[in-house]
Design a protein around this motif. Structure first.
Motif, short mmCIF file in Angstrom:
data_model
loop_
_atom_site.label_atom_id
_atom_site.label_comp_id
_atom_site.label_asym_id
_atom_site.label_seq_id
_atom_site.Cartn_x
_atom_site.Cartn_y
_atom_site.Cartn_z
N MET A 1 0.74 -1.32 0.22
CA MET A 1 -0.06 0.04 0.02
C MET A 1 0.94 1.32 -0.22
O MET A 1 2.00 1.21 0.67
N GLU A 2 0.73 2.18 -0.63
CA GLU A 2 1.43 3.41 -0.95
C GLU A 2 0.89 4.39 0.46
O GLU A 2 -0.18 4.81 0.57
N LEU A 3 1.94 4.97 0.62
CA LEU A 3 1.70 5.79 2.03
C LEU A 3 1.37 7.22 1.38
O LEU A 3 1.93 7.67 0.32
N GLN A 4 0.88 7.97 2.51
CA GLN A 4 0.33 9.42 2.04
C GLN A 4 1.52 10.17 1.78
O GLN A 4 2.47 10.06 2.76
N ASP A 5 1.74 11.10 1.09
CA ASP A 5 3.04 11.92 0.95
C ASP A 5 2.91 13.08 1.89
O ASP A 5 1.81 13.72 2.19
N LEU A 6 3.73 13.26 3.32
CA LEU A 6 3.56 14.15 4.15
C LEU A 6 4.19 15.56 3.81
O LEU A 6 3.83 16.59 4.43
N PHE A 7 5.11 15.59 2.71
CA PHE A 7 5.76 16.79 2.65
C PHE A 7 5.25 17.42 0.99
O PHE A 7 5.92 16.59 -0.04
N VAL A 8 4.24 18.12 1.24
CA VAL A 8 3.89 18.45 -0.21
C VAL A 8 3.71 20.14 -0.09
O VAL A 8 4.22 20.82 0.97
N LYS A 9 3.63 20.76 -1.23
CA LYS A 9 3.89 22.14 -1.50
C LYS A 9 2.47 22.88 -0.48
O LYS A 9 1.67 22.31 -0.52
N LEU A 15 6.10 19.96 10.48
CA LEU A 15 4.85 19.48 10.04
C LEU A 15 3.71 19.71 11.11
O LEU A 15 3.96 19.54 12.25
N THR A 16 2.47 20.17 10.84
CA THR A 16 1.57 20.63 11.57
C THR A 16 1.13 19.65 12.70
O THR A 16 0.94 20.16 13.87
N ASP A 17 1.02 18.25 12.41
CA ASP A 17 0.54 17.19 13.18
C ASP A 17 1.77 17.11 14.15
O ASP A 17 1.46 16.05 15.12
N HIS A 18 3.02 17.39 14.09
CA HIS A 18 4.05 17.15 14.92
C HIS A 18 4.56 18.56 15.57
O HIS A 18 5.67 18.15 16.37
N GLU A 19 3.85 19.42 15.54
CA GLU A 19 4.33 20.79 15.79
C GLU A 19 4.48 20.57 17.43
O GLU A 19 5.33 21.00 18.16
N VAL A 147 13.07 13.95 13.10
CA VAL A 147 12.29 12.56 12.83
C VAL A 147 10.86 12.83 12.99
O VAL A 147 10.38 13.37 13.79
N TYR A 148 10.36 12.34 11.77
CA TYR A 148 8.68 12.49 11.48
C TYR A 148 8.46 11.16 11.29
O TYR A 148 8.19 10.72 10.15
N PRO A 149 7.97 10.32 12.18
CA PRO A 149 7.64 8.91 12.04
C PRO A 149 6.07 8.90 11.35
O PRO A 149 5.25 9.95 11.64
N GLN A 150 5.90 7.98 10.42
CA GLN A 150 4.52 7.68 9.71
C GLN A 150 4.09 6.41 10.28
O GLN A 150 4.88 5.50 9.82
N THR A 151 2.71 6.26 10.66
CA THR A 151 2.27 5.08 11.12
C THR A 151 1.38 4.55 10.04
O THR A 151 0.99 5.05 9.06
N SER A 152 0.82 3.39 10.41
CA SER A 152 0.17 2.43 9.63
C SER A 152 -1.37 3.17 9.80
O SER A 152 -1.57 3.59 11.05
N ALA A 161 7.37 4.21 8.30
CA ALA A 161 8.40 5.01 7.68
C ALA A 161 8.90 5.90 8.76
O ALA A 161 8.09 6.35 9.47
N TYR A 162 10.20 6.54 8.40
CA TYR A 162 10.67 7.33 9.17
C TYR A 162 11.24 8.40 8.37
O TYR A 162 12.03 8.08 7.32
N HIS A 163 10.66 9.75 8.51
CA HIS A 163 11.31 10.88 7.75
C HIS A 163 12.24 11.71 8.48
O HIS A 163 11.81 12.29 9.76
N ILE A 164 13.38 11.76 8.21
CA ILE A 164 14.40 12.75 8.70
C ILE A 164 14.62 13.76 7.91
O ILE A 164 15.03 13.87 6.78
N ALA A 165 13.97 14.96 8.65
CA ALA A 165 14.11 16.16 7.60
C ALA A 165 14.67 17.24 8.41
O ALA A 165 14.68 17.51 9.69
N GLU A 166 15.30 18.01 7.64
CA GLU A 166 16.26 19.24 8.28
C GLU A 166 16.22 20.50 7.49
O GLU A 166 16.75 20.25 6.28
#
Length: 516
Positions: A1-9, A15-19, A147-152, A161-166
């Motif tokens: 299953m394809e995951l939702q893209d968290l990083f979009v224009k 990210l709002t959900d992690h602020e 780190v911005y973890p993405q859950t099932s 999935a783990y997104h490491i963003a800087e």
């Protein structure tokens, strides 16, 4: 299953959900480092003198000291010279895992979460030549704020999935930012870059919020890992299983920290006023200087005559002692509440009945029961997480450099230490009971538990004991002659013979007299 893209224009970064999570991380970092002025600005402004006690740092360090203060053993369950054990030892030594584990446990206690990242390459990513920095298996920590973890979608406690963003400044630019994102998924890593626009700054000019712009096509790349799970491992300080977030050791005690700081600051202010109080004197003693200002000359007026009960006796004006006593009483109560809710007994931090002179190891252990229970709770999460780290390390090395892999995939056993000082006498007595009479432990197991030896070290020790026992059995019997020399032995023997044959001695004497 394809995951939702968290990083979009158009999305905000962080990210709002992690602020809120990131803000909590930053607040707790300041608390643990003793920077309470920026965490409690209202209290700082309210008190003329602001004093703070860094109990937050003490609580987090104490937990880490007991969890990883003593180095745990990483065992393959095989001989120390086996290929599997050598591989685990190599991972541990090259990556300084003992120090890294302590640092990660400190982060987990402070923030609630910590992350390990496993990769194969150069430690300094090409900044040094291969001769100085060869490629190898690397295990390192990752800043949880990045780190911005993405859950099932069906289970918020399962990270897929783990997104490491800087954010990074563009080379050669002073105000242009790009967002670098490294996404760890099962079997691969995806690299992406985005343009960033500054959206909000604080009063100090520090950037608080970005807005994500267009994706940069040249920044996209994919890399296969050969490992069926992400190369990032999350370890929670502890949690309730409802989601992936870990619970830290200090967030629930914020109000107590603030009140303790307030009480300490107010007591300090009262004591400072006591050091330089105002004085009340009878009327008529104040003198006037050349400019008409009244003053009191203490050096001159050293003796005062009191005529009656109505006369004023010179005295300093201070706050009443009962109020100060109540302030100290409340401070003691707050400290008791804090130690109770943080599961740290006073003996562990040197408060109250902290002396342990004359107490057995078992007595100290019972007094530390609440802290030991807290450490055991944390240990469950670190035990599971570290096993994943070592298994992923073996799988990645086999994929990245199979020519050096001569071992089978092994799930290690993590041997945590209790963290309490060991009472050698008590341990020896306990082992003596266990190994005599109704034997409950083998000699090898007793030696391993009592002295912290490996199985091979215990075997070697048992062999030395047996060798010494055999050597004692075949010893030279002359050692039992109380230091007598061979000559002394002969003389003693002759004397003994003469004493046993008195008739022979008498006949010899008569023969000698007849010859004369």
């Amino acid at each position: 299953m394809e995951l939702q893209d968290l990083f979009v224009k158009g999305e905000y970064f962080p990210l709002t959900d992690h602020e809120m999570r990131i803000q909590k991380y930053r607040r707790n970092e300041k608390l643990a480092k003793g920077d309470h002025e920026h965490v409690f600005p209202n209290s700082y402004e309210k008190n003329e003198i602001y004093l703070s006690a860094n109990f937050a740092g003490l609580i987090t360090r104490k937990a880490s000291d007991f969890l990883f203060g003593e180095v745990p053993t990483i065992s393959s369950g095989k001989e120390s010279q086996s290929s599997e054990q050598k591989a685990l030892d190599r991972f541990t030594e090259e990556n300084k895992m003992h120090r890294l584990n302590y640092q990660q446990s400190l982060l987990a206690a402070t923030l609630g979460d910590c992350f390990y990242k496993i990769r194969y390459g150069q430690e300094y990513s090409g900044m040094f030549p291969l001769t100085a920095d060869p490629k190898r298996l690397i295990i390192e920590g990752v800043d949880p704020k990045k780190v911005y973890p993405q859950t099932s979608p069906w289970d918020k406690s399962k990270i897929v999935a783990y997104h490491i963003a800087e954010p990074m400044l563009v080379a050669g630019e002073s105000d242009k930012w790009n967002l670098h994102v490294e996404t760890h998924m099962a079997g691969k890593i995806i690299y992406r870059q985005f343009e960033l626009d500054v959206f909000r700054t604080n009063k100090f000019g520090e950037i608080e919020l970005f807005k994500i712009g267009n994706e940069i096509p040249s920044g996209y790349d994919e890399e296969a890992t050969g490992v069926p799970v992400p190369l990032v491992v999350h370890i929670a300080n502890y949690n309730d299983g409802l989601d992936w977030h870990g619970q830290d050791d200090i967030s629930e005690h914020i109000k107590l920290f603030d009140e303790i700081n307030n009480r300490i600051s107010q007591i300090s202010a009262i004591l400072d006023k006591h050091a330089d109080p105002a004085i009340a004197v009878p009327s008529g003693l104040l003198q006037v200087d050349g400019e008409g200002n009244t003053y009191f000359n203490v050096a001159v007026n050293k003796v005062f005559e009191v005529m009656g009960k109505e006369d004023i006796i010179p005295q300093y004006i201070t706050n009443s002692n009962p109020q100060l006593a109540e302030a100290f009483k409340e401070l003691d109560m707050l400290l008791e509440f804090l130690m109770s809710t943080t599961e740290i007994p006073p003996v562990a931090v040197g408060l109250k009945d902290s002396g342990t002179s004359g107490n057995s190891g078992l007595s100290i252990k019972w007094r530390m029961n609440s802290l030991i229970a807290k450490i055991n709770r944390k240990r469950q999460f670190f035990d599971e997480g570290l096993k994943k780290v070592y298994v992923i390390a073996q799988m990645l090395e086999e994929y990245a450099n199979p020519s050096i892999v001569d071992y089978e995939l092994t799930v290690p056993q993590i041997g945590f230490k209790e963290g309490l000082p060991q009472d050698d006498m008590e341990t020896s007595q306990r082992m003596a009971v266990l190994t005599n009479g109704s034997q409950l432990l083998s000699q090898k197991s007793a030696i391993m538990q009592a002295f912290g030896m490996t199985e091979e070290q215990a075997d070697a020790e048992i062999k030395r004991i047996e060798d010494e026992r055999e050597a004692a059995m075949v010893a030279d019997p002359t050692v039992f002659n109380d230091g007598a020399t061979p000559t002394d032995t002969k003389t003693s023997t002759d004397t003994s013979t003469e004493s046993k044959n008195p008739n022979d001695s008498k006949d010899n004497k008569q023969k000698q007299e007849g010859d004369k």
